[in-house]
Design an enzyme around this catalytic site. Structure first.
Site, mmCIF file in Angstrom:
data_model
loop_
_atom_site.group_PDB
_atom_site.id
_atom_site.type_symbol
_atom_site.label_atom_id
_atom_site.label_comp_id
_atom_site.label_asym_id
_atom_site.label_seq_id
_atom_site.Cartn_x
_atom_site.Cartn_y
_atom_site.Cartn_z
ATOM 1 N N CYS A 380 0.580 -1.626 -0.234
ATOM 2 C CA CYS A 380 -0.140 0.378 -0.300
ATOM 3 C C CYS A 380 0.823 1.343 0.360
ATOM 4 C CB CYS A 380 -0.765 0.229 1.094
ATOM 5 S SG CYS A 380 -2.702 0.787 0.917
ATOM 6 N N HIS A 519 -3.196 -4.917 0.779
ATOM 7 C CA HIS A 519 -3.197 -5.776 1.857
ATOM 8 C C HIS A 519 -2.791 -6.785 1.624
ATOM 9 C CE1 HIS A 519 -2.241 -1.709 3.829
ATOM 10 N NE2 HIS A 519 -3.414 -1.512 3.432
ATOM 11 N N GLU A 521 -1.207 -9.264 2.946
ATOM 12 C CA GLU A 521 -1.237 -9.765 4.596
ATOM 13 C C GLU A 521 -2.331 -9.976 5.049
ATOM 14 O OE1 GLU A 521 -0.990 -6.619 4.098
ATOM 15 O OE2 GLU A 521 -1.091 -5.282 5.645
HETATM 16 N N1 GLN Z 1 -1.696 6.944 3.032
HETATM 17 C C1 GLN Z 1 -2.779 5.900 1.924
HETATM 18 C C2 GLN Z 1 -3.213 5.934 1.280
HETATM 19 O O1 GLN Z 1 -4.138 6.784 2.091
HETATM 20 C C3 GLN Z 1 -1.375 4.514 1.895
HETATM 21 C C4 GLN Z 1 -2.594 3.746 3.047
HETATM 22 C C5 GLN Z 1 -2.000 2.073 3.441
HETATM 23 O O2 GLN Z 1 -1.136 2.300 3.203
HETATM 24 N N2 GLN Z 1 -3.034 0.934 3.966
HETATM 25 O O3 GLN Z 1 -3.572 5.850 -0.077
#
Ligand code: GLN
Length: 547
Positions: A380, A519, A521
């Site tokens: 992410c 994600h 994970e």
């Molecule tokens: N801050 C980033 C976004 O909102 C990444 C979010 C995250 O890593 N879950 O896109």
């Protein structure tokens, strides 16, 4: 029709009720039953989405996009049953529903009260499940005696009456503290906690007694006597070396047998727990080991990266290697050289994150990994920072930035390669957001499909070009820069089915450098490790043989 098991906790918090519930779920499955697990949280936040990971640990996201408690992660990891938004609720959500109904006039002018309006709302949440699972395990967050948990306890008491003894069981988790001066484990807090539960009309039939050491028979007998619970239903729940040993340990202590006994169900045959034995063997006695640096922000609270830590362990299990995690606070690279902290690690992982603080450090970590050919896994925010790194240092867009880093109300300083998402497709529907939207629930959340490029590292790891993964982010890499980045070796090897959103990018000229916008994970399980974690740890093992 489902049977319900209500799991409460007493004496102190952090007793591992979530793990215990998850392990019981796995044991009932091993007995051939189907299960569903849910969590009731007494706090007033509507969901944990806006709570700091420092306080609340990780936010676990479900396929259908609910931001939930990290215990739902345990449930999924142990049972493989995917949770959904109807599996988690907080007081905040319950009160919101009640107040919305009140505003709509649904209560027809009645005085709205905790009993029956709030408790009915909670009971509806508990009992309105489709009934297809043999057992519904319902964990109540918090500790018995807290003011906040009262409406929940009252609701499960009432639910127990509705369901009857044949379909409802209360399990209470307590702690037996060891007092060194006396050289004894103490049962008094357990007695008091059961008394507290009885005072709200709930009589537990099984006690799970957490302890850091063997509990003498005498003490178990004493608890049975004072708490009015059958002796064989006072179950010692001792600390174990790895969480994946919990099902084995609770089974050995008789938990699943006693649960079935309470429902009058036969338990003639021993369940087959060989899969858990295999996992525990691998965790306890691995052949090799690797060290992964996790360069993040909430590195001083292990719970804030719960699923990530577990997924790394799963990758290790699949490769028969122990994974040591070295947490590195990203902002340290504002002053110190990445070399001093990252030299010699076998892999670098930049996890999800929010906000500008530490972002430059994460970009430096990505640069270090790329230049030194150390396996890199960006999740992410970790993908977004890897893109900024490539844009600045390879594609010559030296002021590349994310709109996330603009100060409140100010224009972005630089070229925003990563920008606020304003609209995207969810299935056939267009979702739209503005800069001024509330923080809660305004992200691209939940499961979305991605198309992978055949022959890419990601596709090789998955063994497929069609995947579905869970998202939780507000910003997105701007695909207008795709050609420019690909020219410099950062390939977008996975995109949304319509091609408009990036999902995966990888450096073609690198042993293993993969960033994902989602994600992975969250979907990894010990018995079914996530392919990208398996592949990343495999690359780290190769790296460890080089240094
Ligand atoms: N801050 C980033 C976004 O909102 C990444 C979010 C995250 O890593 N879950 O896109």
């Amino acid at each position: 029709m489902s049977r319900f098991i209500f799991i409460t906790g007493g004496v102190v918090s952090s007793l591992g009720k979530g793990l215990g519930s998850a392990a019981l779920g796995a044991l009932l499955q091993a007995r051939g039953y189907t299960v569903r697990l849910c969590k009731l949280d007494p706090y007033l936040n509507v969901d944990p989405g806006t709570m700091s990971p420092f306080q609340h640990g990780e936010v676990f996201v479900t396929d259908d996009g609910a931001e939930t408690d990290l215990d739902l992660g345990h449930y999924e990891r142990f049972t493989g049953v995917h949770a959904n938004k109807d599996d988690s609720v907080s007081s905040g959500r319950i009160f919101t529903n009640v107040l919305e109904k009140e505003r709509r006039g649904d209560y027809l002018g009645a005085t709205v009260q905790v009993i029956p309006h709030v408790t009915n709302e909670i009971k509806d949440f508990i009992l309105d499940k489709d009934g297809s699972a043999d057992f519904i395990l319902c964990e109540i967050g918090g500790t018995v005696g807290d003011i906040e948990s009262l409406p929940f306890l009252e609701s499960i008491r009432q639910a127990g009456n509705t369901l009857g003894r044949e379909r409802a069981l209360y399990i209470h988790t307590t702690l037996l503290p060891y007092i060194p001066a006396a050289g004894e484990l103490k049962t008094k807090p357990t007695q008091h906690s059961v008394k507290e539960l009885m005072s709200v009309g709930i009589r537990p039939r099984i006690l799970l007694c957490r302890s850091d050491r063997e509990i003498p028979e005498d003490e178990l007998r004493k608890i049975s006597l004072f708490c009015n619970i059958d002796e064989e239903k006072v179950i010692p729940a001792l600390d174990v070396k790895t969480i994946y040993e919990v099902p084995l340990s609770y089974h050995a202590a008789g938990l699943d047998t006693q649960v079935l006994d309470c429902f009058g169900l036969e338990s003639k045959e021993e369940p087959d727990l060989s899969n858990w034995e295999y996992i525990v063997d691998r965790v306890k006695d691995p052949e090799g080991e690797v060290t992964i640096a996790v360069v993040g922000k909430y590195t001083n609270l292990a719970d804030s990266y719960k699923s990530l830590n577990e997924a790394l362990t799963h990758g290790g299990i699949a490769n028969n290697a122990k994974v040591n995690i070295k947490f590195v606070e990203a902002s340290i690279f504002d002053e110190e050289n990445p070399q001093d902290h990252l030299q010699g690690v076998d892999g670098i992982l930049v996890p999800g994150g929010f906000g500008a603080r530490g972002s430059e450090g994460k970009i430096k970590a990505a640069q270090f990994a790329r230049e030194n050919k150390v396996p890199y896994f960006g999740i992410c925010f970790g993908l977004q920072m890897a893109v900024l790194e490539a844009a600045r240092n390879l594609a010559g867009i030296t002021d590349a930035t994310s709109t996330e880093f603009a100060e409140d109300g100010e224009d972005v300083q630089g070229t925003p390669l990563v920008g606020l998402m304003t609209e995207w497709m969810k299935g056939n529907e267009l979702e739209a957001r503005g800069e001024t939207c509330d923080l809660g629930g305004t992200m691209r959340l939940g499961s979305y499909p991605a198309k992978l490029e055949a022959g890419s590292k990601a596709a090789a790891a998955y063994g497929s070009i069609d995947v579905e993964e869970r998202h939780r982010h507000r910003y997105e890499v701007n695909m207008n820069f795709r050609a420019q980045l690909e020219e410099h070796g950062l390939k977008f090897s996975g995109v949304s089915p319509d091609g408009s959103l990036p999902e995966i990018c990888e450096h073609v000229d690198h042993p293993w450098f993969v960033g994902v916008q989602y994600h992975p994970e969250l979907k990894s399980k010990p018995l079914d490790p996530h392919p990208l974690f398996v592949s990343f740890i495999e690359a780290a093992i190769k790296q460890s043989r080089l240094v």
